[in-house]
Design a protein around this motif. Structure first.
Motif, PDB file in Angstrom:
ATOM      1  N   GLY A   1      22.518  -3.797   7.395  1.00 58.55           N
ATOM      2  CA  GLY A   1      21.642  -3.698   6.234  1.00 58.55           C
ATOM      3  C   GLY A   1      21.819  -2.364   5.558  1.00 58.55           C
ATOM      4  O   GLY A   1      22.935  -1.822   5.491  1.00 58.55           O
ATOM      5  N   PHE A   2      20.724  -1.811   5.076  1.00 60.83           N
ATOM      6  CA  PHE A   2      20.764  -0.557   4.333  1.00 60.83           C
ATOM      7  C   PHE A   2      19.731   0.402   4.929  1.00 60.83           C
ATOM      8  O   PHE A   2      18.573   0.049   5.112  1.00 60.83           O
ATOM      9  CB  PHE A   2      20.487  -0.798   2.852  1.00 60.83           C
ATOM     10  N   ALA A   3      20.185   1.604   5.263  1.00 66.22           N
ATOM     11  CA  ALA A   3      19.324   2.619   5.866  1.00 66.22           C
ATOM     12  C   ALA A   3      19.878   3.985   5.503  1.00 66.22           C
ATOM     13  O   ALA A   3      21.076   4.131   5.230  1.00 66.22           O
ATOM     14  CB  ALA A   3      19.266   2.440   7.386  1.00 66.22           C
ATOM     15  N   PRO A   4      19.025   5.012   5.507  1.00 69.23           N
ATOM     16  CA  PRO A   4      19.504   6.343   5.134  1.00 69.23           C
ATOM     17  C   PRO A   4      20.470   6.906   6.164  1.00 69.23           C
ATOM     18  O   PRO A   4      20.360   6.643   7.367  1.00 69.23           O
ATOM     19  CB  PRO A   4      18.215   7.178   5.081  1.00 69.23           C
ATOM     20  N   THR A   5      21.428   7.688   5.684  1.00 72.63           N
ATOM     21  CA  THR A   5      22.356   8.400   6.564  1.00 72.63           C
ATOM     22  C   THR A   5      21.812   9.802   6.762  1.00 72.63           C
ATOM     23  O   THR A   5      21.950  10.660   5.896  1.00 72.63           O
ATOM     24  CB  THR A   5      23.764   8.447   5.951  1.00 72.63           C
ATOM     25  N   LEU A   6      21.176  10.033   7.901  1.00 74.26           N
ATOM     26  CA  LEU A   6      20.493  11.307   8.121  1.00 74.26           C
ATOM     27  C   LEU A   6      21.047  12.100   9.299  1.00 74.26           C
ATOM     28  O   LEU A   6      20.687  13.260   9.480  1.00 74.26           O
ATOM     29  CB  LEU A   6      18.993  11.063   8.328  1.00 74.26           C
ATOM     30  N   GLY A   7      21.880  11.496  10.116  1.00 72.23           N
ATOM     31  CA  GLY A   7      22.394  12.244  11.251  1.00 72.23           C
ATOM     32  C   GLY A   7      23.556  11.555  11.938  1.00 72.23           C
ATOM     33  O   GLY A   7      23.530  10.344  12.149  1.00 72.23           O
ATOM     34  N   TYR A   8      24.574  12.342  12.255  1.00 73.34           N
ATOM     35  CA  TYR A   8      25.741  11.859  12.992  1.00 73.34           C
ATOM     36  C   TYR A   8      25.756  12.498  14.382  1.00 73.34           C
ATOM     37  O   TYR A   8      25.281  13.623  14.557  1.00 73.34           O
ATOM     38  CB  TYR A   8      27.042  12.237  12.282  1.00 73.34           C
TER      39      TYR A   8
ATOM     40  N   ARG B   1       5.685  -1.068  10.788  1.00 75.68           N
ATOM     41  CA  ARG B   1       6.283  -2.402  10.768  1.00 75.68           C
ATOM     42  C   ARG B   1       7.690  -2.290  10.202  1.00 75.68           C
ATOM     43  O   ARG B   1       8.052  -1.291   9.571  1.00 75.68           O
ATOM     44  CB  ARG B   1       5.463  -3.372   9.902  1.00 75.68           C
ATOM     45  N   ASP B   2       8.467  -3.330  10.433  1.00 69.86           N
ATOM     46  CA  ASP B   2       9.829  -3.349   9.910  1.00 69.86           C
ATOM     47  C   ASP B   2       9.777  -3.697   8.428  1.00 69.86           C
ATOM     48  O   ASP B   2       9.217  -4.737   8.053  1.00 69.86           O
ATOM     49  CB  ASP B   2      10.661  -4.387  10.664  1.00 69.86           C
ATOM     50  N   PRO B   3      10.331  -2.845   7.557  1.00 71.94           N
ATOM     51  CA  PRO B   3      10.230  -3.128   6.121  1.00 71.94           C
ATOM     52  C   PRO B   3      11.122  -4.261   5.647  1.00 71.94           C
ATOM     53  O   PRO B   3      10.871  -4.850   4.590  1.00 71.94           O
ATOM     54  CB  PRO B   3      10.643  -1.802   5.470  1.00 71.94           C
ATOM     55  N   ALA B   4      12.169  -4.592   6.390  1.00 69.56           N
ATOM     56  CA  ALA B   4      13.092  -5.636   5.946  1.00 69.56           C
ATOM     57  C   ALA B   4      12.525  -7.014   6.279  1.00 69.56           C
ATOM     58  O   ALA B   4      12.304  -7.349   7.441  1.00 69.56           O
ATOM     59  CB  ALA B   4      14.448  -5.451   6.609  1.00 69.56           C
ATOM     60  N   ARG B   5      12.314  -7.811   5.259  1.00 71.89           N
ATOM     61  CA  ARG B   5      11.732  -9.141   5.485  1.00 71.89           C
ATOM     62  C   ARG B   5      12.758 -10.150   5.964  1.00 71.89           C
ATOM     63  O   ARG B   5      12.398 -11.135   6.599  1.00 71.89           O
ATOM     64  CB  ARG B   5      11.083  -9.640   4.175  1.00 71.89           C
ATOM     65  N   GLU B   6      14.030  -9.902   5.688  1.00 71.79           N
ATOM     66  CA  GLU B   6      15.092 -10.806   6.130  1.00 71.79           C
ATOM     67  C   GLU B   6      16.189  -9.994   6.817  1.00 71.79           C
ATOM     68  O   GLU B   6      17.269  -9.798   6.272  1.00 71.79           O
ATOM     69  CB  GLU B   6      15.656 -11.592   4.942  1.00 71.79           C
TER      70      GLU B   6
ATOM     71  N   PRO C   1      14.762   3.261  10.201  1.00 74.22           N
ATOM     72  CA  PRO C   1      14.282   1.973   9.674  1.00 74.22           C
ATOM     73  C   PRO C   1      15.162   1.480   8.532  1.00 74.22           C
ATOM     74  O   PRO C   1      15.595   2.262   7.672  1.00 74.22           O
ATOM     75  CB  PRO C   1      12.866   2.305   9.188  1.00 74.22           C
ATOM     76  N   PHE C   2      15.412   0.183   8.510  1.00 72.08           N
ATOM     77  CA  PHE C   2      16.239  -0.416   7.470  1.00 72.08           C
ATOM     78  C   PHE C   2      15.371  -0.785   6.261  1.00 72.08           C
ATOM     79  O   PHE C   2      14.206  -1.176   6.412  1.00 72.08           O
ATOM     80  CB  PHE C   2      16.938  -1.667   8.007  1.00 72.08           C
ATOM     81  N   ALA C   3      15.960  -0.669   5.085  1.00 74.05           N
ATOM     82  CA  ALA C   3      15.241  -0.953   3.847  1.00 74.05           C
ATOM     83  C   ALA C   3      15.107  -2.460   3.622  1.00 74.05           C
ATOM     84  O   ALA C   3      15.883  -3.255   4.153  1.00 74.05           O
ATOM     85  CB  ALA C   3      15.967  -0.315   2.665  1.00 74.05           C
ATOM     86  N   ASP C   4      14.138  -2.816   2.817  1.00 67.90           N
ATOM     87  CA  ASP C   4      13.960  -4.217   2.432  1.00 67.90           C
ATOM     88  C   ASP C   4      14.886  -4.513   1.254  1.00 67.90           C
ATOM     89  O   ASP C   4      14.458  -4.674   0.112  1.00 67.90           O
ATOM     90  CB  ASP C   4      12.503  -4.491   2.071  1.00 67.90           C
ATOM     91  N   GLN C   5      16.161  -4.549   1.551  1.00 68.68           N
ATOM     92  CA  GLN C   5      17.206  -4.801   0.555  1.00 68.68           C
ATOM     93  C   GLN C   5      18.155  -5.835   1.121  1.00 68.68           C
ATOM     94  O   GLN C   5      18.701  -5.660   2.211  1.00 68.68           O
ATOM     95  CB  GLN C   5      17.952  -3.509   0.224  1.00 68.68           C
ATOM     96  N   GLN C   6      18.348  -6.902   0.405  1.00 62.17           N
ATOM     97  CA  GLN C   6      19.143  -8.005   0.923  1.00 62.17           C
ATOM     98  C   GLN C   6      20.633  -7.662   0.965  1.00 62.17           C
ATOM     99  O   GLN C   6      21.158  -6.975   0.091  1.00 62.17           O
ATOM    100  CB  GLN C   6      18.925  -9.260   0.071  1.00 62.17           C
ATOM    101  N   VAL C   7      21.277  -8.148   1.992  1.00 60.48           N
ATOM    102  CA  VAL C   7      22.731  -8.035   2.114  1.00 60.48           C
ATOM    103  C   VAL C   7      23.361  -9.104   1.233  1.00 60.48           C
ATOM    104  O   VAL C   7      22.903 -10.251   1.207  1.00 60.48           O
ATOM    105  CB  VAL C   7      23.155  -8.220   3.584  1.00 60.48           C
ATOM    106  N   ALA C   8      24.393  -8.735   0.502  1.00 60.61           N
ATOM    107  CA  ALA C   8      25.005  -9.647  -0.462  1.00 60.61           C
ATOM    108  C   ALA C   8      25.554 -10.904   0.222  1.00 60.61           C
ATOM    109  O   ALA C   8      26.058 -10.843   1.343  1.00 60.61           O
ATOM    110  CB  ALA C   8      26.134  -8.935  -1.206  1.00 60.61           C
TER     111      ALA C   8
END
Length: 320
Positions: free
Chosen positions: A301-308, A226-231, A125-132
């Motif tokens: 967007g922004f999401a944790p890096t947990l697995g490759y 639900r998706d946490p990213a509003r935009e 899941p992507f964070a609710d953090q806006q892309v610059a």
């Protein structure tokens, strides 16, 4: 690393470049590429045994992946200061590279080369953090530099309509038992597998309420409903043309975009389901007001890096 006095690259230069090339993305991490060093250059070949017969019956996704691998190859050679020129669709090669002299790598080439091993498809899941502001323009320019297009989907109504197409396609695909069997064959419980998608890289199990439907790679159920990213920042990638060479070029544009996103600190998710169902691909094309077929849907967007995902050894992808 240096070249020999002949017309092609030295063996160690070739192998080092292939080692970077294999970190390109591919559907189900199927890695459908092979590389051949010739008397006059390097060929990027399609490995027909790794084209997915159900998910990718015409090999489109495999050719896109080979284009992405070729882009990595070009970056690796540039970073070694022995860059290449290339042509598409020569004989049996999807891409044929030839030496283009010696020169220092440019700053963008060095940055993108360093991003190759950090880039990965993020299925969390992507964070609710806006892309610059301005980032979308840089990603669009990255696609344009490879003769591609990247159209961002703006506004709740348009994003929900796109998400609906992705879910509809995902539901249709999952209704086919052969598709589910093929997907499961490329899903691995062991994290050390050199191909396919492991549980950690596959992310949590898809939730019916999430915005954009993901493939199910056997992950644990998620609490989030639900998706946490509003935009959410979502785009559709394509190229002008529908020939096999254009699909390879789409892969080069894709990789340029993904490495640019990685260099900018962004996570990226890929959604190919609506392109895999012909009728829905056509609806997506009409929705994007494009003459040419879309090749892929991307989210940034922004999401944790947990697995490759892992990669096969270079020796397994090189032709003698």
């Amino acid at each position: 690393m240096t070249t020999t006095s002949s017309a092609t690259w030295a063996p160690d230069t070739f192998l080092a470049a292939v080692e970077a090339a294999v970190w390109a993305p591919s559907i189900h991490n199927s890695q459908p590429w092979r590389f051949r060093r010739t008397e006059c250059g390097i060929d990027v070949l399609l490995d027909h045994d790794r084209v997915l017969p159900i998910c990718d019956p015409d090999g489109r996704s495999a050719r896109v992946s080979c284009g992405a691998a070729a882009y990595n190859l070009l970056l690796a050679l540039a970073a070694a200061e022995v860059p290449a020129a290339y042509v598409l669709g020569r004989d049996d090669a999807l891409v044929h590279l030839t030496p283009a002299g010696h020169r220092p790598a440019t700053p963008p080439e060095r940055r993108l080369f360093r991003a190759i091993r950090r880039r990965h498809t993020n299925r969390y899941p992507f964070a609710d953090q806006q892309v610059a502001p301005g980032v979308t323009a840089q990603l669009t320019d990255a696609a344009r530099q490879e003769d591609g297009w990247l159209d961002f989907v703006v506004g709740d109504q348009a994003i929900f309509a796109l998400a609906s197409l992705i879910r509809e396609a995902d539901n249709q695909l999952n209704a086919d038992p052969a598709y589910v069997t093929e997907l499961q064959a490329w899903t691995h419980l062991a994290e050390g597998a050199l191909e396919g998608v492991g549980r950690q890289a596959g992310g949590p199990a898809p939730h019916p309420a999430e915005l954009m439907a993901r493939r199910d790679f056997g992950g644990a159920a998620q609490r989030q409903t639900r998706d946490p990213a509003r935009e959410p920042v979502v785009a559709v990638l394509g190229v002008h043309g529908s020939q096999h060479a254009d699909e390879v070029r789409a892969g080069m544009a894709l990789q340029h975009v993904l490495l640019t996103a990685t260099d900018l600190g962004l996570a990226a998710a890929l959604f190919s389901q609506p392109v895999e169902v012909p009728a829905i691909r056509e609806r997506l094309r009409l929705a994007m007001h494009r003459y040419d077929d879309p090749q892929l849907v991307l989210r940034f967007g922004f999401a944790p890096t947990l697995g490759y995902t892992n990669r096969r050894a270079v020796a397994d992808v090189v032709e003698s």
